[in-house]
Motif scaffolding. Structure first.
Motif, PDB file in Angstrom:
ATOM      1  N   ASP A 182      45.491  -7.033  -3.775  1.00  0.00           N
ATOM      2  CA  ASP A 182      44.353  -7.708  -4.403  1.00  0.00           C
ATOM      3  C   ASP A 182      43.750  -6.858  -5.516  1.00  0.00           C
ATOM      4  O   ASP A 182      42.591  -7.007  -5.876  1.00  0.00           O
ATOM      5  CB  ASP A 182      43.298  -8.052  -3.346  1.00  0.00           C
ATOM      6  CG  ASP A 182      42.752  -6.803  -2.656  1.00  0.00           C
ATOM      7  OD1 ASP A 182      43.295  -5.709  -2.898  1.00  0.00           O
ATOM      8  OD2 ASP A 182      41.800  -6.943  -1.864  1.00  0.00           O
ATOM      9  N   ARG A 183      44.558  -5.957  -6.043  1.00  0.00           N
ATOM     10  CA  ARG A 183      44.068  -5.154  -7.153  1.00  0.00           C
ATOM     11  C   ARG A 183      43.740  -6.060  -8.338  1.00  0.00           C
ATOM     12  O   ARG A 183      44.362  -7.098  -8.536  1.00  0.00           O
ATOM     13  CB  ARG A 183      45.123  -4.128  -7.582  1.00  0.00           C
ATOM     14  CG  ARG A 183      45.356  -3.027  -6.554  1.00  0.00           C
ATOM     15  CD  ARG A 183      46.478  -2.130  -7.001  1.00  0.00           C
ATOM     16  NE  ARG A 183      47.712  -2.899  -7.174  1.00  0.00           N
ATOM     17  CZ  ARG A 183      48.784  -2.411  -7.805  1.00  0.00           C
ATOM     18  NH1 ARG A 183      48.768  -1.214  -8.333  1.00  0.00           N
ATOM     19  NH2 ARG A 183      49.875  -3.153  -7.915  1.00  0.00           N
ATOM     20  N   ASP A 184      42.799  -5.635  -9.136  1.00  0.00           N
ATOM     21  CA  ASP A 184      42.380  -6.426 -10.278  1.00  0.00           C
ATOM     22  C   ASP A 184      43.325  -6.151 -11.453  1.00  0.00           C
ATOM     23  O   ASP A 184      43.011  -5.421 -12.378  1.00  0.00           O
ATOM     24  CB  ASP A 184      40.922  -6.061 -10.644  1.00  0.00           C
ATOM     25  CG  ASP A 184      40.401  -6.970 -11.739  1.00  0.00           C
ATOM     26  OD1 ASP A 184      40.970  -8.068 -11.918  1.00  0.00           O
ATOM     27  OD2 ASP A 184      39.433  -6.572 -12.412  1.00  0.00           O
ATOM     28  N   LEU A 185      44.513  -6.737 -11.356  1.00  0.00           N
ATOM     29  CA  LEU A 185      45.515  -6.564 -12.409  1.00  0.00           C
ATOM     30  C   LEU A 185      45.925  -7.926 -12.915  1.00  0.00           C
ATOM     31  O   LEU A 185      45.755  -8.924 -12.238  1.00  0.00           O
ATOM     32  CB  LEU A 185      46.770  -5.875 -11.847  1.00  0.00           C
ATOM     33  CG  LEU A 185      46.745  -4.383 -11.548  1.00  0.00           C
ATOM     34  CD1 LEU A 185      48.091  -3.969 -11.006  1.00  0.00           C
ATOM     35  CD2 LEU A 185      46.390  -3.583 -12.777  1.00  0.00           C
ATOM     36  N   ARG A 186      46.516  -7.952 -14.097  1.00  0.00           N
ATOM     37  CA  ARG A 186      47.066  -9.217 -14.596  1.00  0.00           C
ATOM     38  C   ARG A 186      48.174  -9.669 -13.645  1.00  0.00           C
ATOM     39  O   ARG A 186      48.877  -8.856 -13.069  1.00  0.00           O
ATOM     40  CB  ARG A 186      47.715  -9.029 -15.961  1.00  0.00           C
ATOM     41  CG  ARG A 186      46.983  -8.191 -16.907  1.00  0.00           C
ATOM     42  CD  ARG A 186      47.056  -8.828 -18.278  1.00  0.00           C
ATOM     43  NE  ARG A 186      45.751  -9.368 -18.571  1.00  0.00           N
ATOM     44  CZ  ARG A 186      45.464 -10.654 -18.582  1.00  0.00           C
ATOM     45  NH1 ARG A 186      46.374 -11.541 -18.330  1.00  0.00           N
ATOM     46  NH2 ARG A 186      44.269 -11.052 -18.849  1.00  0.00           N
ATOM     47  N   GLY A 187      48.304 -10.971 -13.556  1.00  0.00           N
ATOM     48  CA  GLY A 187      49.309 -11.531 -12.645  1.00  0.00           C
ATOM     49  C   GLY A 187      50.706 -11.025 -12.927  1.00  0.00           C
ATOM     50  O   GLY A 187      51.410 -10.613 -12.027  1.00  0.00           O
ATOM     51  N   MET A 229      53.986 -12.357 -29.004  1.00  0.00           N
ATOM     52  CA  MET A 229      53.471 -12.016 -27.692  1.00  0.00           C
ATOM     53  C   MET A 229      54.571 -11.500 -26.788  1.00  0.00           C
ATOM     54  O   MET A 229      54.368 -10.635 -25.968  1.00  0.00           O
ATOM     55  CB  MET A 229      52.794 -13.256 -27.096  1.00  0.00           C
ATOM     56  CG  MET A 229      53.490 -13.825 -25.877  1.00  0.00           C
ATOM     57  SD  MET A 229      52.409 -14.824 -24.871  1.00  0.00           S
ATOM     58  CE  MET A 229      53.187 -14.694 -23.304  1.00  0.00           C
ATOM     59  N   ASN A 230      55.772 -12.006 -26.997  1.00  0.00           N
ATOM     60  CA  ASN A 230      56.812 -11.635 -26.052  1.00  0.00           C
ATOM     61  C   ASN A 230      57.502 -10.330 -26.438  1.00  0.00           C
ATOM     62  O   ASN A 230      58.647 -10.303 -26.865  1.00  0.00           O
ATOM     63  CB  ASN A 230      57.826 -12.759 -25.936  1.00  0.00           C
ATOM     64  CG  ASN A 230      58.643 -12.612 -24.667  1.00  0.00           C
ATOM     65  OD1 ASN A 230      58.418 -11.703 -23.901  1.00  0.00           O
ATOM     66  ND2 ASN A 230      59.575 -13.510 -24.473  1.00  0.00           N
ATOM     67  N   LYS A 231      56.783  -9.237 -26.261  1.00  0.00           N
ATOM     68  CA  LYS A 231      57.364  -7.930 -26.552  1.00  0.00           C
ATOM     69  C   LYS A 231      58.145  -7.413 -25.360  1.00  0.00           C
ATOM     70  O   LYS A 231      58.900  -6.478 -25.465  1.00  0.00           O
ATOM     71  CB  LYS A 231      56.256  -6.930 -26.889  1.00  0.00           C
ATOM     72  CG  LYS A 231      55.867  -6.962 -28.343  1.00  0.00           C
ATOM     73  CD  LYS A 231      54.822  -5.917 -28.650  1.00  0.00           C
ATOM     74  CE  LYS A 231      53.526  -6.192 -27.918  1.00  0.00           C
ATOM     75  NZ  LYS A 231      52.418  -5.349 -28.352  1.00  0.00           N
ATOM     76  N   ALA A 232      57.912  -8.076 -24.222  1.00  0.00           N
ATOM     77  CA  ALA A 232      58.533  -7.589 -22.991  1.00  0.00           C
ATOM     78  C   ALA A 232      60.053  -7.676 -23.085  1.00  0.00           C
ATOM     79  O   ALA A 232      60.595  -8.651 -23.590  1.00  0.00           O
ATOM     80  CB  ALA A 232      58.048  -8.413 -21.813  1.00  0.00           C
ATOM     81  N   GLU A 276      51.734  -8.424 -14.556  1.00  0.00           N
ATOM     82  CA  GLU A 276      51.881  -6.989 -14.340  1.00  0.00           C
ATOM     83  C   GLU A 276      52.069  -6.701 -12.853  1.00  0.00           C
ATOM     84  O   GLU A 276      52.909  -5.914 -12.442  1.00  0.00           O
ATOM     85  CB  GLU A 276      50.629  -6.293 -14.856  1.00  0.00           C
ATOM     86  CG  GLU A 276      50.768  -4.805 -14.999  1.00  0.00           C
ATOM     87  CD  GLU A 276      49.500  -4.202 -15.588  1.00  0.00           C
ATOM     88  OE1 GLU A 276      48.699  -4.955 -16.168  1.00  0.00           O
ATOM     89  OE2 GLU A 276      49.344  -2.976 -15.462  1.00  0.00           O
ATOM     90  N   LYS A 277      51.259  -7.403 -12.053  1.00  0.00           N
ATOM     91  CA  LYS A 277      51.299  -7.191 -10.616  1.00  0.00           C
ATOM     92  C   LYS A 277      52.640  -7.656 -10.048  1.00  0.00           C
ATOM     93  O   LYS A 277      53.252  -6.996  -9.236  1.00  0.00           O
ATOM     94  CB  LYS A 277      50.153  -7.979  -9.976  1.00  0.00           C
ATOM     95  CG  LYS A 277      49.735  -7.446  -8.635  1.00  0.00           C
ATOM     96  CD  LYS A 277      48.728  -8.369  -7.992  1.00  0.00           C
ATOM     97  CE  LYS A 277      47.308  -8.043  -8.421  1.00  0.00           C
ATOM     98  NZ  LYS A 277      46.336  -8.777  -7.595  1.00  0.00           N
ATOM     99  N   LYS A 278      53.073  -8.813 -10.521  1.00  0.00           N
ATOM    100  CA  LYS A 278      54.347  -9.358 -10.060  1.00  0.00           C
ATOM    101  C   LYS A 278      55.477  -8.357 -10.341  1.00  0.00           C
ATOM    102  O   LYS A 278      56.268  -8.032  -9.449  1.00  0.00           O
ATOM    103  CB  LYS A 278      54.638 -10.675 -10.776  1.00  0.00           C
ATOM    104  CG  LYS A 278      56.069 -11.148 -10.605  1.00  0.00           C
ATOM    105  CD  LYS A 278      56.402 -12.307 -11.545  1.00  0.00           C
ATOM    106  CE  LYS A 278      57.911 -12.345 -11.792  1.00  0.00           C
ATOM    107  NZ  LYS A 278      58.298 -13.402 -12.748  1.00  0.00           N
TER     108      LYS A 278
END
Length: 505
Positions: A346-351, A1-4, A353-355
């Motif tokens: 308040d965009r509907d994005l994953r937390g 999961m941690n490709k980041a 990603e938004k952060k």
RNA sequence: CGGGGUGUAGCGCAGUCUGGCUAGCGCAUCUGGUUUGGGACCAGAGGGUCGUAGGUUCGAAUCCUAUCACCCCGACCA
């Protein structure tokens, strides 16, 4: 999961500084290259930053007695020819307009038609066109001083361009003043340099060194050029602003004359001074890190972004209402004479990603608000520059947010100042000089160099060495004016003052 | 303007040397589902005149010629 990746920006500063710079601009969405060679598009986030700079600087200019005006984009070619050094300095990089019409070329395209009697150049700077007007406006000592500034775009046809640092077209302000005496013009020249230094240090959080340019580095046509120099994180110098004492060079070339109090006709004394969108580049390279842009709070387009966290619609409504209240409470607080700049994302994005979106854009404070925070009437506060994050009671946040922002502003300045001090060295011999400016790996140079403070006897003597090492004399620091004389680091000849030597942008 | 390099999907790239199935991969996008205090997962879909123009060939992303653009290194600069 941690490709980041471990850092949001790749490569890192240490890996490849120039590429890192480009990637920060891209990740923060500040600007991008346009279809027009060498010309950039400044995007909303980057332009908002520039607007903040403009607003503050404009206030400072007004406070020192200046007024804004606007002069033409086009300058008759003959105007540029009037001041010999000026021509030489700018002729190589002028865009020239030769026609005033297009007509069909018979193959579905267009070709220029209607040649102009006299070609127009697109202003690379406006001394000549403004001087021509001043010549008409100035008759008597009673007409002086003239203290005018203009916000404008200018064009210098550069061969190699880099976003914000060097583009063919760029935005700037240019102040042009006329005075009755040399002393007054010199005072103006120094005063505006001080304004720039004040702005750089207190708003941009960029420590600068005020200095005088050597004859070889002077503005074409100036008797004296003062500049502020800043050290970027790769230890290269960036000229962040210049102020020129033009003597009577332009007034003689353009007949800016006035009758003084004793009735004699005299040439006026002029100055010019400017800073450009290059300051945005300076800001990026001074503060940003491997996760993207870091902005000094005083100039950030947003001081804080509120990130609502919720799972379902019921929570959503509750959390959003709380966030809106928080926003308006924060907006009612003023700092620097302006309401705090707060946005809710308040965009509907994953937390995550938004952060990271806001981390990369350099928003000073991230305020995360979820149901648990609501229950405690608390806000999760994350600071962009040092990564510190903690939960704070809402009331504490409201009472302390100015302190927090100011502390961040101060930290950024102190960190940049520490870097500058740490990498500024006094050098009195060629060996150490070469060592400082020679990378270990010539093929892909690591970050090296810094500011070398050295006595030198003449520009001509040191020129070959400087050329070999790609080093320039940045300035003779004003702070060193009264220092005792010494010996040239290269030739041993007696030398009056020390200069700052560095690789530069 | 000199030296070097690269042009293939929105972005990043493989394939080119040694020409040969319908031009691929990752990310992004769209759809459906599962997730949800954190850069998610599964399934499916859309998207290309391989920088451009000629040439060689039964056949060219691949070879040849020309041309354009961009990047890096020099000279010049806020």
């Amino acid at each position: 999961m941690n490709k980041a990746p471990k850092t949001a920006i790749q490569p890192t500063r240490a890996d490849d500084y120039p590429e890192w710079y480009q990637q920060v601009i891209k990740a923060a969405d500040l600007a991008e290259n346009s279809p027009v060679r060498g010309c950039m598009v400044i995007k909303p986030w980057g332009y908002a930053l520039w607007e903040n700079m403009q607003r503050v600087l404009d206030g400072m200019f007004k406070a020192t007695g200046h007024q804004n005006a606007y002069f033409p984009l086009f300058i008759p070619m003959s105007y540029l020819e009037k001041e010999a050094e000026h021509v030489e300095g700018f002729a190589k990089e002028c865009a020239v307009v030769t026609h005033h019409r297009l007509e069909p070329d018979g193959q579905g395209g267009l070709r220029p038609a209607g040649p102009l009697e006299e070609p127009l150049i697109v202003r690379p700077t406006s001394e000549t066109i403004i001087g021509a007007m001043y010549a008409k406006w100035v008759q008597s000592y009673r007409d002086l001083p003239i203290l005018i500034n203009q916000w404008a775009n200018v064009v210098r046809w550069e061969l190699r361009t880099r976003l914000f640092l060097r583009t063919a077209e760029f935005l700037w302000q240019e102040g042009h003043t006329v005075h009755a005496t040399a002393e007054e013009a010199m005072e103006e020249t120094r005063k505006m340099l001080d304004v720039y230094a004040d702005f750089a240090e207190n708003y941009m959080a960029v420590p600068v060194i005020k200095g005088e340019k050597t004859a070889g580095e002077r503005f074409p046509g100036a008797d004296m050029t003062l500049a502020i120099e800043a050290m970027m994180q790769d230890r290269k110098a960036l000229q962040a602003g210049t102020s020129h004492f033009l003597g009577q060079n332009f007034s003689k070339a353009q007949e800016i004359k006035f009758q003084d109090q004793s009735g004699n006709l005299a040439y006026a004394w002029t100055t010019s001074w400017g800073v450009s969108t290059r300051l945005v580049g300076a800001l990026i390279m001074t503060h940003s890190d491997d996760d993207g842009l870091v902005l000094p709070p005083r100039l950030a387009p947003s001081h804080a972004v509120i990130l609502p966290i919720y799972r379902d619609d019921a929570q959503r409504d509750e959390v959003l209402a709380y966030c809106r209240k928080l926003r308006s409470d924060l907006q009612s607080i003023t700092w620097d004479g302006q309401p705090l700049r707060i946005e809710i994302d308040d965009r509907d994005l994953r937390g995550g990603e938004k952060k990271w979106y806001h981390v990369k854009r350099g928003v000073p404070l991230r305020l995360e608000v979820g149901p648990k925070d609501l229950a405690q009437d608390a806000v999760f506060v994350a600071q962009r520059d040092n990564g510190e994050q903690k939960s704070m009671p809402r009331t504490a946040l409201l009472s302390d947010c100015i302190t927090i922002l100011q502390a961040m502003q101060d930290r950024l300045f102190q960190k940049a100042l520490d870097l500058q001090i740490k990498n500024t060295v006094e050098i009195d011999n060629e060996k150490d000089f070469r060592k400082l400016f020679t990378p270990k790996n010539a093929d892909s140079p690591e970050i090296h160099g810094g500011f070398a403070v050295c006595y030198f006897a003449s520009e001509e003597d040191v020129a070959p060495l400087l050329q070999e090492l790609k080093v320039t004399i940045r300035c003779l620091p004003l702070a060193n004016v009264d220092e005792p004389p010494g010996k040239c680091f290269l030739t041993g000849k007696p030398a009056a003052r020390r200069g700052i030597f560095a690789k530069a942008y």
